[in-house]
Design an enzyme around this catalytic site. Structure first.
Site, short mmCIF file in Angstrom:
data_model
loop_
_atom_site.label_atom_id
_atom_site.label_comp_id
_atom_site.label_asym_id
_atom_site.label_seq_id
_atom_site.Cartn_x
_atom_site.Cartn_y
_atom_site.Cartn_z
N ARG A 210 -5.11 -150.85 46.84
CA ARG A 210 -5.66 -150.79 45.48
C ARG A 210 -6.21 -149.38 45.17
O ARG A 210 -5.91 -148.80 44.13
CB ARG A 210 -6.79 -151.82 45.35
CG ARG A 210 -7.37 -151.90 43.95
CD ARG A 210 -8.63 -152.76 43.94
NE ARG A 210 -9.67 -152.15 44.75
CZ ARG A 210 -10.49 -152.81 45.56
NH1 ARG A 210 -10.38 -154.11 45.69
NH2 ARG A 210 -11.41 -152.18 46.26
N PHE A 225 5.62 -145.30 57.17
CA PHE A 225 5.21 -146.49 57.93
C PHE A 225 4.87 -147.60 56.92
O PHE A 225 3.78 -148.14 56.92
CB PHE A 225 4.01 -146.20 58.84
CG PHE A 225 4.17 -144.99 59.72
CD1 PHE A 225 4.78 -145.11 60.95
CD2 PHE A 225 3.72 -143.74 59.32
CE1 PHE A 225 4.93 -144.00 61.79
CE2 PHE A 225 3.87 -142.62 60.13
CZ PHE A 225 4.48 -142.74 61.37
N ASP A 247 10.28 -146.66 57.01
CA ASP A 247 9.86 -147.44 58.18
C ASP A 247 11.03 -147.46 59.16
O ASP A 247 12.19 -147.44 58.74
CB ASP A 247 9.48 -148.87 57.79
CG ASP A 247 8.58 -149.54 58.82
OD1 ASP A 247 7.38 -149.73 58.55
OD2 ASP A 247 9.08 -149.87 59.93
N SER A 248 10.73 -147.50 60.45
CA SER A 248 11.81 -147.49 61.44
C SER A 248 12.39 -148.88 61.66
O SER A 248 13.41 -149.04 62.32
CB SER A 248 11.30 -146.92 62.77
OG SER A 248 10.20 -147.67 63.20
N ASN A 273 12.96 -143.08 61.53
CA ASN A 273 11.77 -142.72 62.29
C ASN A 273 10.95 -141.76 61.41
O ASN A 273 11.45 -140.72 60.99
CB ASN A 273 12.20 -142.04 63.59
CG ASN A 273 11.00 -141.66 64.44
OD1 ASN A 273 9.94 -141.27 63.94
ND2 ASN A 273 11.18 -141.76 65.74
N ALA A 274 9.71 -142.12 61.15
CA ALA A 274 8.91 -141.33 60.20
C ALA A 274 8.70 -139.89 60.69
O ALA A 274 8.64 -138.96 59.88
CB ALA A 274 7.58 -142.01 59.95
N ASP A 291 0.43 -144.38 57.38
CA ASP A 291 -0.29 -145.54 57.93
C ASP A 291 0.45 -146.06 59.17
O ASP A 291 1.01 -147.17 59.16
CB ASP A 291 -0.40 -146.63 56.85
CG ASP A 291 -1.21 -147.83 57.32
OD1 ASP A 291 -2.02 -147.68 58.25
OD2 ASP A 291 -1.04 -148.92 56.74
N CYS A 331 -5.58 -146.91 62.96
CA CYS A 331 -6.07 -148.25 63.28
C CYS A 331 -6.36 -148.40 64.77
O CYS A 331 -6.38 -149.50 65.29
CB CYS A 331 -5.09 -149.31 62.80
SG CYS A 331 -3.47 -149.15 63.52
#
Ligand code: SAH
Length: 390
Positions: A210, A225, A247-248, A273-274, A291, A331
């Protein structure tokens, strides 16, 4: 009741609820794995009740400062309190993690709610043995259509529990649609709880979707990602000029494209692969979102993980047009906020740019942090804008 006597200076005397093997002075009464035990200090004073598993590195996890059984009354009270907390937090309690382990006084119990469907994980032995009772309490409290048990976390190995996915209540649900209130009009996601690839959403990031979407109007956005497109979809719906998502995982890209169609927006979703994508990308962007999954699950691999973050930060910054914005998330509990911010600064030094912090994000309130248990805090994110060259 059987139990353990804890050595002085153990972490439980500093606000924690875990007991490691090295912190045990004596075990009495021959407790069995998965049982409830009592905890005492070295002067025989009671410290409360814990669940016990000698196979785990964390031998005991306290569930109460008093005497406590794992009975229906206990689960009804704790789960009821957890649901009430979400309702009071102002988040949509129908699309939320409604029970989160230690943070809700139920170590190892995780319950995610997707409308009428619940996903339960029981990642400690004692809770795994109580799963039928937990499911029954959930039915009594929430009357869900279905409850899926999804025990497929790497944490299970440490507890000596087998991986399994099965129905604890109701029929196996077919794919269904939920709506996240992240932008005006909402963002729709297709959820397939029994598809081994996709499973649910990253509920902890819904607030970040958001907030980042607020910056996306008229901008060229890159979501690296992307998983099922959380950031990308919110940005597209908020009026981004263009959205590229990387995204992979094949199934993540498929899900992103399906969700884009569901929401009537266009996303250029790329399976790549990013790291390579960022390296070879020749386009410019106004908003780059990073991310990645946790690059480190332990302290040992922290240096390697930080090198990974540094690389994507540097490459991400290089793709930004003037006064562009980078939103970056980490994370891993082991990479602290300070370390992560240092990493971003170090990348900006290499890129010869200065950054201004626009916002700082954390895990959503349905993943509450207990300061006494630092392991409960894992997600941090920063939104940074390039300063004009000086
Ligand atoms: N941004 C998402 C969550 C991302 S989870 C959201 O807000 O919902 C991390 C994602 O990174 C997963 O989908 C995983 O497939 C992907 N991934 C892992 N390693 C990758 C890599 N090297 N390159 C690109 N994607 C990767």
């Amino acid at each position: 009741m059987a139990g353990i006597i804890i050595k002085p200076r153990a972490r439980i005397f500093h606000g924690h609820d875990w007991v490691y093997a090295s912190e045990i002075r004596k075990i009495f009464g021959e407790p069995k794995a998965g049982e409830v035990i009592s905890l005492k200090d070295y002067r025989d004073r009671p410290l409360g009740t814990a669940i016990y598993n000698p196979e785990s590195q964390i031998v005991a996890r306290r569930i109460s400062r008093r005497k406590q059984k794992l009975d229906e009354e206990f689960f009804t009270r704790r789960i009821g309190q957890a649901i009430e907390l979400r309702e009071r937090s102002g988040i949509d309690p129908r699309l939320a993690r409604i029970v989160w382990s230690e943070s809700d006084g139920l170590p190892g119990v995780i319950v995610d709610r997707y409308g009428d469907h619940l996903v339960l994980q029981t990642l400690t032995l004692a809770m795994s043995l109580s799963r039928e009772l937990i499911a029954q309490v959930l039915v009594d409290l929430l009357s869900p259509e279905s409850i899926v048990l999804r025990n497929d976390s790497p944490m299970l190995v440490a507890e000596g529990i087998e991986e399994e996915t099965l129905m604890l209540h109701g029929e196996r649900p077919a794919a269904f649609i939920v709506e996240a209130p992240t932008v005006e009009g909402g963002v729709k996601f297709e959820i397939d709880l029994l598809d081994g690839q996709k499973t649910g959403l990253y509920l902890d990031q819904l607030d970040a979707h958001r907030e980042v979407a607020k910056l996306a109007k008229g901008k060229r956005v890159l979501d690296c990602f992307c998983n099922q497109g959380g950031f990308a979809l919110a940005c597209a719906k908020a009026g981004a000029a263009s959205v590229t998502a990387v995204d992979s995982s094949e199934s993540a890209i498929e899900a992103t494209l399906k969700n884009a169609a569901l929401n009537g927006v266009e996303i250029n979703a790329v399976k790549h692969n990013a790291f390579d994508f960022l390296k070879h990308c020749e386009d410019e962007y106004d908003l780059v979102i990073l991310d990645p999954p946790s690059f480190t699950k332990n302290k040992k691999s922290l240096n390697n993980a930080m090198r990974g973050y540094k690389e994507i930060h540097l490459r991400g910054l290089k793709l930004l047009d003037r006064d562009g914005v980078m939103a970056t998330y980490c994370c891993s509990h082991h990479a602290t906020r300070e370390l992560f911010l240092e990493n971003i600064v170090s990348a900006s030094v290499d890129a010869k740019r200065s950054l201004r912090m626009i916002a700082s994000h954390g895990q959503r309130l349905d993943h509450p942090v207990l300061p006494g248990i630092p392991e409960t805090e894992y997600l941090k994110g920063f939104v940074l804008q390039l300063m004009p060259s000086r």
